[in-house]
Design a protein around this motif. Sequence first.
Motif, PDB file in Angstrom:
ATOM      1  N   VAL A 312       0.860  -1.183   0.000  1.00  0.00           N
ATOM      2  CA  VAL A 312       0.000   0.000   0.000  1.00  0.00           C
ATOM      3  C   VAL A 312       0.891   1.225   0.000  1.00  0.00           C
ATOM      4  CG1 VAL A 312      -1.634   1.378   1.339  1.00  0.00           C
ATOM      5  CG2 VAL A 312      -1.947  -1.074   1.183  1.00  0.00           C
ATOM      6  N   TYR A 313       0.498   2.228  -0.798  1.00  0.00           N
ATOM      7  CA  TYR A 313       1.229   3.493  -0.895  1.00  0.00           C
ATOM      8  C   TYR A 313       0.283   4.626  -0.511  1.00  0.00           C
ATOM      9  CZ  TYR A 313       4.420   0.600  -3.601  1.00  0.00           C
ATOM     10  OH  TYR A 313       5.277  -0.401  -3.997  1.00  0.00           O
ATOM     11  N   GLY A 314       0.782   5.600   0.237  1.00  0.00           N
ATOM     12  CA  GLY A 314      -0.007   6.770   0.609  1.00  0.00           C
ATOM     13  C   GLY A 314       0.847   8.020   0.542  1.00  0.00           C
ATOM     14  N   SER A 315       0.209   9.187   0.333  1.00  0.00           N
ATOM     15  CA  SER A 315       0.971  10.429   0.170  1.00  0.00           C
ATOM     16  C   SER A 315       0.762  11.371   1.342  1.00  0.00           C
ATOM     17  CB  SER A 315       0.595  11.131  -1.145  1.00  0.00           C
ATOM     18  OG  SER A 315      -0.767  11.495  -1.178  1.00  0.00           O
ATOM     19  N   ASN A 316       1.859  12.066   1.697  1.00  0.00           N
ATOM     20  CA  ASN A 316       1.882  13.073   2.765  1.00  0.00           C
ATOM     21  C   ASN A 316       2.121  14.446   2.172  1.00  0.00           C
ATOM     22  OD1 ASN A 316       1.718  11.590   5.336  1.00  0.00           O
ATOM     23  ND2 ASN A 316       3.628  10.636   4.688  1.00  0.00           N
ATOM     24  N   ARG A 317       1.255  15.392   2.481  1.00  0.00           N
ATOM     25  CA  ARG A 317       1.424  16.782   2.074  1.00  0.00           C
ATOM     26  C   ARG A 317       1.889  17.582   3.294  1.00  0.00           C
ATOM     27  NH1 ARG A 317      -4.436  17.899  -0.334  1.00  0.00           N
ATOM     28  NH2 ARG A 317      -4.904  17.010   1.720  1.00  0.00           N
ATOM     29  N   GLY A 318       3.094  18.093   3.234  1.00  0.00           N
ATOM     30  CA  GLY A 318       3.728  18.742   4.376  1.00  0.00           C
ATOM     31  C   GLY A 318       5.068  18.084   4.584  1.00  0.00           C
ATOM     32  N   HIS A 319       5.054  16.803   4.939  1.00  0.00           N
ATOM     33  CA  HIS A 319       6.278  16.003   4.904  1.00  0.00           C
ATOM     34  C   HIS A 319       6.710  15.765   3.464  1.00  0.00           C
ATOM     35  CE1 HIS A 319       8.712  12.202   5.525  1.00  0.00           C
ATOM     36  NE2 HIS A 319       9.253  13.033   6.403  1.00  0.00           N
ATOM     37  N   ASN A 320       5.751  15.871   2.531  1.00  0.00           N
ATOM     38  CA  ASN A 320       5.999  15.722   1.086  1.00  0.00           C
ATOM     39  C   ASN A 320       6.725  14.414   0.779  1.00  0.00           C
ATOM     40  OD1 ASN A 320       4.724  18.176   0.388  1.00  0.00           O
ATOM     41  ND2 ASN A 320       6.579  19.312   0.937  1.00  0.00           N
ATOM     42  N   SER A 321       6.025  13.344   1.123  1.00  0.00           N
ATOM     43  CA  SER A 321       6.613  12.016   0.956  1.00  0.00           C
ATOM     44  C   SER A 321       5.543  11.021   0.556  1.00  0.00           C
ATOM     45  CB  SER A 321       7.271  11.555   2.261  1.00  0.00           C
ATOM     46  OG  SER A 321       6.292  11.368   3.284  1.00  0.00           O
ATOM     47  N   LEU A 322       6.010   9.874   0.087  1.00  0.00           N
ATOM     48  CA  LEU A 322       5.176   8.696  -0.072  1.00  0.00           C
ATOM     49  C   LEU A 322       5.574   7.698   1.000  1.00  0.00           C
ATOM     50  CD1 LEU A 322       5.272   8.258  -3.952  1.00  0.00           C
ATOM     51  CD2 LEU A 322       3.357   9.083  -2.592  1.00  0.00           C
ATOM     52  N   ALA A 323       4.586   7.154   1.698  1.00  0.00           N
ATOM     53  CA  ALA A 323       4.821   6.095   2.663  1.00  0.00           C
ATOM     54  C   ALA A 323       4.488   4.761   2.006  1.00  0.00           C
ATOM     55  CB  ALA A 323       3.965   6.304   3.909  1.00  0.00           C
ATOM     56  N   VAL A 324       5.384   3.780   2.173  1.00  0.00           N
ATOM     57  CA  VAL A 324       5.214   2.454   1.584  1.00  0.00           C
ATOM     58  C   VAL A 324       5.016   1.444   2.708  1.00  0.00           C
ATOM     59  CG1 VAL A 324       6.234   0.728   0.056  1.00  0.00           C
ATOM     60  CG2 VAL A 324       6.786   3.154  -0.268  1.00  0.00           C
ATOM     61  N   PHE A 325       3.973   0.630   2.589  1.00  0.00           N
ATOM     62  CA  PHE A 325       3.680  -0.395   3.580  1.00  0.00           C
ATOM     63  C   PHE A 325       3.546  -1.751   2.898  1.00  0.00           C
ATOM     64  CE2 PHE A 325       1.901   3.545   5.215  1.00  0.00           C
ATOM     65  CZ  PHE A 325       2.331   3.559   6.541  1.00  0.00           C
ATOM     66  N   ALA A 326       4.077  -2.786   3.533  1.00  0.00           N
ATOM     67  CA  ALA A 326       3.857  -4.162   3.088  1.00  0.00           C
ATOM     68  C   ALA A 326       2.574  -4.674   3.719  1.00  0.00           C
ATOM     69  CB  ALA A 326       5.027  -5.040   3.475  1.00  0.00           C
ATOM     70  N   ILE A 327       1.790  -5.427   2.950  1.00  0.00           N
ATOM     71  CA  ILE A 327       0.539  -6.005   3.424  1.00  0.00           C
ATOM     72  C   ILE A 327       0.781  -7.452   3.835  1.00  0.00           C
ATOM     73  CG2 ILE A 327      -1.825  -6.638   2.796  1.00  0.00           C
ATOM     74  CD1 ILE A 327      -1.772  -4.395   0.730  1.00  0.00           C
ATOM     75  N   ASN A 328       0.393  -7.797   5.051  1.00  0.00           N
ATOM     76  CA  ASN A 328       0.447  -9.190   5.485  1.00  0.00           C
ATOM     77  C   ASN A 328      -0.669  -9.949   4.774  1.00  0.00           C
ATOM     78  OD1 ASN A 328      -0.066 -11.637   6.951  1.00  0.00           O
ATOM     79  ND2 ASN A 328       1.094 -10.808   8.665  1.00  0.00           N
ATOM     80  N   PRO A 329      -0.326 -10.947   3.938  1.00  0.00           N
ATOM     81  CA  PRO A 329      -1.382 -11.627   3.174  1.00  0.00           C
ATOM     82  C   PRO A 329      -2.343 -12.415   4.044  1.00  0.00           C
ATOM     83  CG  PRO A 329       0.726 -12.762   2.931  1.00  0.00           C
ATOM     84  CD  PRO A 329       1.015 -11.481   3.647  1.00  0.00           C
ATOM     85  N   GLY A 330      -1.930 -12.735   5.282  1.00  0.00           N
ATOM     86  CA  GLY A 330      -2.796 -13.519   6.152  1.00  0.00           C
ATOM     87  C   GLY A 330      -3.882 -12.720   6.838  1.00  0.00           C
TER      88      GLY A 330
END
Length: 404
Positions: A312-330
């Motif tokens: 999953v990817y999400g965007s931050n406005r202010g920190h001006n970044s993309l956060a990347v998360f791994a999804i647990n398939p279980g």
Amino acid sequence: MPAFPNSCFQISVLLLGLAAGPGLLGCARVVSATTSAAAADCLVYVGTNVASEQENTIYLYRLQAATGTLTRLDAQPGGAAPTYLTMDAARRHLYAVSETQTFRGAASGGVSAFAVDKKTGHLTLLNQQPSGGGAPCYISLDRSEKNVLVANYVGGNVSLLPVQADGRLAPAASVHQHEGRGPHPNQTSPHAHCILPDPSNQFAFAVDLGTDNVYGYRLNAKEHQLAPAAAPAFTAAPGAGPRHLTFHPDGRYAYLINELNSTITALQYQDRQYEKGPAAFTELQTVSMLPAGFTGPNSCADVHVSPDGRFVYGSNRGHNSLAVFAINPGDGRLTLVQHVSTQGQTPRNFALDPSGQLLLVANQNSNNIFTYRVDQGTGKLTPTGHSVEVPSPMFLQVVSDFTR
């Protein structure tokens, strides 16, 4: 409001992940070093909003898969503030909101329908309709492509407009007003920020930043109607300000990004329980979108799941970044992988290409779009070194390149 009758469930995608079909696309392909899947050149439609102009532009670029380079192909009037776009699966029609508070003298925004030239990708305006509320900021097609669904931010309501056989839009057939407020200063009234169909196309879910709720609607695509549920499908933490929702490809999970408290919530989708009411989603986990120690102002914006359902990817406005998360398939829960700079200011929107091997981010306030290579094993993002300047880019619609 009536409760929902029984139903089941199918997937809706905000970004059109369309693979190139033989005979239709003659585009060059490149094989990533981290996966055996092939990436293909794509087209990218860019919605914009330059406040000083009455008519804003929808730009068209070609994305080169081998390098991440963007080359402009076209630029044309898209109507007032064409910020958010969606396209049908056959790539015959594109729909754009006009994120304004007045449209043709009415206290409403607008929605435009365009025909797509299959040889060039050029857009031709077909017609326009009022959106049913002020400042529409989100548009999606239901799975049957018989209706567009619109979230009106200032209006605090959602609407459904039927799609006619030639792609033109009929007037809104269903409009529903949200009610309430939240504890945050930005929550003095309802602010509908997202609406999309569920995987079965039996329900639609509307995310309201102003009330901290995700509202559920029975979707009758054939009769062009939305019927509200008796209670919200999910309620976020007070002051969270939920903004966008996206489903996991397997339909079991969904991810909700919260603008005001800079978090992301992993949800389990309970379609069968929802038939009996009242909740459609169960919270699995809520985690910060920001790195530890960051104390500056921030608001979250966009969220997407990778096509393979692993990240999953999400965007931050202010920190001006993309956060990347791994999804647990279980269990659908998230583990932080990376924060990476968007190399610009205010990443309102970003998009993955259909293969999931490239990511593009639109930095609204620095007027640029940057491209990234996606590591297929870890989900990590690496800048390609390529970017383009675009006035106030607000939305990226990525589709396979059908013009070659």
